[in-house]
Write an enzyme that holds these catalytic residues in place. Structure first.
Site, PDB file in Angstrom:
ATOM      1  N   ASP A   1     -31.709  32.413  -9.606  1.00 28.09           N
ATOM      2  CA  ASP A   1     -31.736  30.768  -9.798  1.00 28.09           C
ATOM      3  C   ASP A   1     -31.974  30.273  -8.410  1.00 28.09           C
ATOM      4  O   ASP A   1     -32.348  28.934  -8.450  1.00 28.09           O
ATOM      5  CB  ASP A   1     -30.162  30.693 -10.433  1.00 28.09           C
ATOM      6  CG  ASP A   1     -29.114  30.900  -9.711  1.00 28.09           C
ATOM      7  OD1 ASP A   1     -29.242  31.931  -8.688  1.00 28.09           O
ATOM      8  OD2 ASP A   1     -28.213  30.984 -10.223  1.00 28.09           O
TER       9      ASP A   1
ATOM     10  N   ASP B   1     -24.498  29.978 -13.479  1.00 27.01           N
ATOM     11  CA  ASP B   1     -23.402  30.100 -14.125  1.00 27.01           C
ATOM     12  C   ASP B   1     -22.665  28.604 -14.982  1.00 27.01           C
ATOM     13  O   ASP B   1     -22.331  28.629 -16.090  1.00 27.01           O
ATOM     14  CB  ASP B   1     -22.176  30.628 -13.075  1.00 27.01           C
ATOM     15  CG  ASP B   1     -22.685  31.830 -12.572  1.00 27.01           C
ATOM     16  OD1 ASP B   1     -23.694  32.383 -13.013  1.00 27.01           O
ATOM     17  OD2 ASP B   1     -21.870  32.388 -11.502  1.00 27.01           O
TER      18      ASP B   1
ATOM     19  N   GLU C   1     -31.676  38.065 -12.196  1.00 30.47           N
ATOM     20  CA  GLU C   1     -30.468  38.117 -11.319  1.00 30.47           C
ATOM     21  C   GLU C   1     -30.850  37.760  -9.897  1.00 30.47           C
ATOM     22  O   GLU C   1     -32.041  38.032  -9.509  1.00 30.47           O
ATOM     23  CB  GLU C   1     -29.952  39.119 -11.581  1.00 30.47           C
ATOM     24  CG  GLU C   1     -28.348  39.321 -11.268  1.00 30.47           C
ATOM     25  CD  GLU C   1     -27.788  39.008 -12.721  1.00 30.47           C
ATOM     26  OE1 GLU C   1     -27.265  37.449 -12.445  1.00 30.47           O
ATOM     27  OE2 GLU C   1     -27.653  39.370 -13.647  1.00 30.47           O
ATOM     28  N   HIS C   2     -30.080  36.694  -9.360  1.00 30.07           N
ATOM     29  CA  HIS C   2     -30.480  36.459  -8.168  1.00 30.07           C
ATOM     30  C   HIS C   2     -31.666  35.637  -7.784  1.00 30.07           C
ATOM     31  O   HIS C   2     -32.465  35.294  -7.015  1.00 30.07           O
ATOM     32  CB  HIS C   2     -30.326  37.396  -6.856  1.00 30.07           C
ATOM     33  CG  HIS C   2     -28.989  37.924  -6.672  1.00 30.07           C
ATOM     34  ND1 HIS C   2     -28.199  37.378  -5.719  1.00 30.07           N
ATOM     35  CD2 HIS C   2     -28.345  38.792  -7.058  1.00 30.07           C
ATOM     36  CE1 HIS C   2     -26.953  37.966  -5.833  1.00 30.07           C
ATOM     37  NE2 HIS C   2     -26.994  38.969  -6.647  1.00 30.07           N
TER      38      HIS C   2
ATOM     39  N   SER D   1     -14.749  31.330 -12.651  1.00 32.31           N
ATOM     40  CA  SER D   1     -14.575  30.117 -11.757  1.00 32.31           C
ATOM     41  C   SER D   1     -15.578  28.967 -12.280  1.00 32.31           C
ATOM     42  O   SER D   1     -14.967  27.918 -12.346  1.00 32.31           O
ATOM     43  CB  SER D   1     -14.995  30.537 -10.359  1.00 32.31           C
ATOM     44  OG  SER D   1     -16.276  30.995 -10.292  1.00 32.31           O
TER      45      SER D   1
HETATM   46  C1  GLA Z   1     -23.754  34.474  -9.199  1.00 30.22           C
HETATM   47  C2  GLA Z   1     -23.864  33.108  -8.864  1.00 30.22           C
HETATM   48  C3  GLA Z   1     -25.083  32.843  -9.705  1.00 30.22           C
HETATM   49  C4  GLA Z   1     -26.378  33.623  -9.571  1.00 30.22           C
HETATM   50  C5  GLA Z   1     -25.726  35.200  -9.777  1.00 30.22           C
HETATM   51  C6  GLA Z   1     -26.762  36.276  -9.543  1.00 30.22           C
HETATM   52  O1  GLA Z   1     -23.257  34.537 -10.550  1.00 30.22           O
HETATM   53  O2  GLA Z   1     -22.934  32.434  -9.072  1.00 30.22           O
HETATM   54  O3  GLA Z   1     -25.631  31.510  -9.223  1.00 30.22           O
HETATM   55  O4  GLA Z   1     -26.981  33.460  -8.373  1.00 30.22           O
HETATM   56  O5  GLA Z   1     -24.390  35.319  -9.171  1.00 30.22           O
HETATM   57  O6  GLA Z   1     -27.919  36.070 -10.520  1.00 30.22           O
END
Ligand code: GLA
Length: 385
Positions: free
Chosen positions: A35, A169, A32-33, A125
């Protein structure tokens, strides 16, 4: 998802049969976080989706209708700008990106709706953006490659929704494959389909039903904090391009200079990449318990170091620590609300769900929703009846 209603609405509004596209939301098992820091993620597309009904209209405008909000929106396609109508931006942003890349987008009509819960961190989204990009590419025979569709969708989010998101995403929505996660290297966009066999466990999402208003501004702040960390490390290690290239010892060298907050953010990202790689090995070995530990580790880092959790998410994860039915739990997605992802013993599932719902109701006075999701294929065109 029953797409009949959307198709019928389209026919009622525009008097002809549309093309139909399905585009899924996503989960993320771990990573998570990472990418937007050129790291690794392990997302999968799910069986909750947006349906986009679309057709050319032979004009120079687009006419949009949100089936779920029962609202319409119309604009000329030249010189597009972000609109006050929030939902329209996900489609307009994609049109704008495709136009900027030199594609000609003719006038079109569109009705969309779906069952990806909005604000739950399941990327409704991205599902809409990717569905729109794919639908436009099909409609106007543009032949845009799937990874490029994901990039257009990501850029649409940056420019028309104001969130500087990474690629996870959109990539998961477009590229998803049934029963597989995507192990994606966000630097090179190399990926492999990673079979998900959870044995006697199953994925259950617990939806806090909150979305704190901080979410998008704090998201962009995290991104900047990571960049600050990288800039400091670069002074000694000019070859470093992103946190992907930074090791913990390298980070220690600049600890004084960057201060505790930036240090903690960077440390979390470096450790999360390591957790993901170790977690994938554990999954390959069939060690679900070991993988579950990594999920808990991810949550602790997100909460204590990256500070994107909230009391509701922490409560849900903590609750699972006292129940043998759950082997791993963590907040999922950007944070500040949305869902936790839990690996729950199949035979204990019903009892677990009723216990955690009751506990959440007592603590926050809210009826929590839970979702049992299956891993599905990515964006595709549907056969029309
Ligand atoms: C949101 C963002 C993704 C990613 C996540 C955290 O979903 O759209 O790009 O950074 O948060 O992992």
């Amino acid at each position: 998802m029953d797409f009949k209603g959307i198709q019928e609405k389209f026919e009622e509004l525009y008097g002809k049969a549309p093309m139909l596209v399905r585009s899924p939301g996503r989960i993320n098992l771990i990573g998570e976080h990472t990418d937007y820091n050129d790291g690794f993620v392990l997302p999968a597309a799910i069986d909750k989706e947006m349906i986009i009904a679309i057709s050319e209209n032979g004009r120079t405008n687009c006419r949009l209708y949100s089936y779920d909000f029962q609202e319409s929106f119309e604009t000329e396609l030249g010189n597009l700008k972000p609109s006050e109508t929030g939902w329209a931006n996900y489609i307009l942003g994609v049109v704008d990106q495709m136009q900027k890349a030199g594609y000609t987008i003719g006038g079109f009509d569109c009705v969309f709706g779906g069952n990806v819960p909005v604000g739950a961190g399941l990327s409704s989204s991205a599902a809409l953006e990717c569905g729109a990009a794919f639908a436009l590419s099909q409609l106007f025979n543009l032949g845009v490659e799937r990874t490029q569709l994901a990039k257009f969708a990501q850029k649409a989010e940056h420019e028309f929704a104001g969130v500087k998101c990474g690629i996870m995403d959109q990539f998961a929505s477009v590229m998803g494959k049934e029963n597989h996660a995507l192990r994606l290297d966000c630097r090179s966009l190399d990926f492999s389909y990673f079979p998900i066999n959870l044995q006697n466990y199953q994925i259950v999402l617990c939806d806090t039903q909150v979305k704190h208003s901080l979410a998008s501004s704090e998201y962009n702040t995290r991104r900047q904090e990571c960049e600050q960390g990288v800039a400091a490390v670069q002074q000694k290690h000019p070859e470093v391009k992103s946190l992907r290239d930074v090791t913990l010892p390298m980070l220690e060298e600049v600890k004084q200079a960057i201060g505790t907050v930036v240090y903690n953010r960077c440390r979390y990202v470096i450790e999360e990449n390591e957790r993901l790689l170790a977690g994938c090995t554990l999954l390959e070995q069939g060690n679900i318990e070991g993988f579950g530990e990594k999920m808990y580790g991810s949550h602790t880092g997100l909460s204590a170091l990256y500070e994107v959790s909230c009391p509701e998410l922490d409560f849900l994860v903590d609750f699972t620590k006292n129940t043998a039915a759950v082997v791993g739990s963590r907040m999922m997605g950007g944070g500040f609300g949305g869902c936790t992802i839990n690996l729950v013993l199949k035979e204990e599932k019903e009892a677990f769900i009723s216990q955690i719902r009751e506990a959440y109701r007592q603590e926050f006075g809210v009826d929590m929703k839970t979702y049992e999701v299956a891993i599905s294929n990515g964006t595709s065109q549907l056969a029309t009846a």
